[in-house]
Motif scaffolding. Structure first.
Motif, PDB file in Angstrom:
ATOM      1  N   VAL A  20      -9.392  -1.187   2.658  1.00  0.00           N
ATOM      2  CA  VAL A  20      -8.958  -2.491   3.161  1.00  0.00           C
ATOM      3  C   VAL A  20     -10.098  -3.261   3.817  1.00  0.00           C
ATOM      4  O   VAL A  20      -9.979  -4.467   4.069  1.00  0.00           O
TER       5      VAL A  20
ATOM      6  N   THR B 149      -6.601  -7.822   4.247  1.00  0.00           N
ATOM      7  CA  THR B 149      -6.920  -6.648   3.646  1.00  0.00           C
ATOM      8  C   THR B 149      -7.951  -7.011   3.110  1.00  0.00           C
ATOM      9  O   THR B 149      -7.906  -8.050   2.986  1.00  0.00           O
TER      10      THR B 149
ATOM     11  N   ARG C 222      -3.819   2.055   6.025  1.00  0.00           N
ATOM     12  CA  ARG C 222      -4.121   2.621   4.702  1.00  0.00           C
ATOM     13  C   ARG C 222      -4.598   4.062   4.825  1.00  0.00           C
ATOM     14  O   ARG C 222      -4.277   4.904   3.979  1.00  0.00           O
TER      15      ARG C 222
ATOM     16  N   HIS D 155       0.822  -1.213   0.000  1.00  0.00           N
ATOM     17  CA  HIS D 155       0.000   0.000   0.000  1.00  0.00           C
ATOM     18  C   HIS D 155       0.854   1.260   0.000  1.00  0.00           C
ATOM     19  O   HIS D 155       0.439   2.293  -0.528  1.00  0.00           O
TER      20      HIS D 155
END
Length: 399
Positions: free
Chosen positions: A138, A399, A308, A28
């Protein structure tokens, strides 16, 4: 191992969660494209490519494994679902609200079509990428986990009926099904094209996001747990299984995109997790069972949900699309990694554990009352069923 025997905890499967979540963060981080040097950016992208795909497969298998390990035939489905909801939803709702606010501040407010299914964790049933990757994107894997939990009481009842000597054959069958999923995706529309990799959005959704397809990995985890519980012989040890992940990752880089998502690493994962569990059952202590790794492993669900947001909105705060020199970019990523773990630890102690204590316990004693369930995820010596205060026996975030 008889159902009535108190099962040892599995600290290795908690500690390994820290190692599994690192590639997810690294992948990410690459999506933010922070490196201004094109050569460094390309090398970093090559290095972290496919690692997150493998990590999520591992988390899904791990989830099925540890939930089965902590399950008993006399546990009620209602109690199981209550404990899973207590574990998942408080942190999810908190990060969902944070994403809603952060997107609005950034001028990209989520629509009701995105926000509502995302809130209730049903957004992965929609093949529209604007929906299944919405808000805190996610959360798509948590949506899959919710489906796994709904199916678990029935699945584990069926799998308990499989004769121990046939468990490896069933495991091989599930692995074969995972390997064939990309071939089945060819039956789906080849438009619209996926903006990354190859194939269509429909095909990517089917192979990687669609909950019933990812259920195969969760079922694999259930079977692997039953293999260890029934004392079946394991083909190889933990170290050789872990080393097999290296050629699996190299193979994934050479395969067509959809085939590289889940197929190359599924065999090493199926060999590694039971081998780690067997070491714990035997009472062997390794670096995976060390206190720091077990502690960080118990924080991974919170880390997964916040990392994230920190990467995406942190980069936006510094300038959307902005790149940096290699030392500055590396320092920023290290800072984001550290900040995500600090916030995860805070949320684990102040939100996750209190919510489990408050919501997971039954309101009154019943004949089938069960102990608190382990943390997600996804997630020494004889011990009772998993204790959420220690985080020693956990499952994947997913995720």
């Amino acid at each position: 191992m008889p159902e009535s025997v108190r099962r040892p905890r599995l600290p290795s499967l908690t500690g390994v969660r820290f190692l599994i979540v690192v590639p997810v963060f690294a992948f990410h981080a690459d999506m933010e494209k922070p490196f201004g040097d094109a050569g460094v950016a390309d090398a970093y992208a090559w290095l972290v490519a496919n690692g997150a795909w493998t990590a999520i497969s591992c988390f899904f298998v791990l989830s099925g494994f540890v939930i089965t390990w902590g399950s008993r035939p006399d546990h009620s489905a209602r109690g199981f679902w209550r404990r899973r909801a207590a574990k998942i939803y408080p942190l999810h709702v908190l990060t969902w609200a944070a994403a809603l606010v952060l997107l609005a501040v950034a001028g990209h407010a989520a629509t009701a079509r995105q926000a509502v299914p995302n809130l209730f964790l049903v957004h992965t049933w929609n093949p529209d990428r604007e929906v299944f990757s919405s808000l805190n994107d996610v959360s798509w894997s948590i949506s899959c986990e919710i489906f796994f939990y709904a199916a678990f009481p029935l699945l584990v009842r069926w799998i308990r009926k499989i004769r121990p000597e046939r468990l490896w054959a069933w495991t091989a069958g599930v692995i074969a099904a995972v390997l064939l999923v990309p071939a089945a995706s060819a039956l789906l529309p080849d438009r619209p094209p996926l903006p990354f990799g190859s194939g269509s959005v429909w095909q990517f959704w089917f192979v990687y996001v669609f909950p019933p397809v990812r259920l195969l990995e969760f079922v694999l985890g259930i079977l692997l747990a039953r293999i260890v519980l029934t004392g079946r012989r394991l083909p190889i040890g933990a170290l050789p299984a872990a080393l097999l992940l290296i050629p699996a990752q190299l193979l994934a880089k050479q395969l067509p995109f959809l085939w590289g998502l889940t197929t190359p690493a599924i065999v090493p994962i199926a060999l590694l997790l039971p081998a780690l569990a067997a070491r714990d059952v035997a009472g062997r202590r390794t670096f995976l069972t060390s206190r720091p790794l077990v502690t960080l492993g118990s924080w991974t669900f919170a880390f997964y949900l916040v990392h994230r947001l920190i990467l995406d909105h942190g980069h936006r705060a510094l300038g959307a699309g902005r790149t940096f020199t290699t030392p500055v970019a590396a320092a920023l990523l290290l800072g984001a990694f550290t900040a995500a773990w600090l916030l995860a630890g805070l949320l684990h102690r102040c939100v996750e554990l209190p919510a489990v204590r408050l919501l997971a316990a039954p309101r009154r004693r019943t004949a089938d009352a069960t102990p608190p369930s382990p943390p997600v995820g996804p997630p020494a010596g004889p011990a009772p069923a998993p204790d959420p205060d220690t985080g020693r026996l956990t499952e994947a975030p997913t995720t």
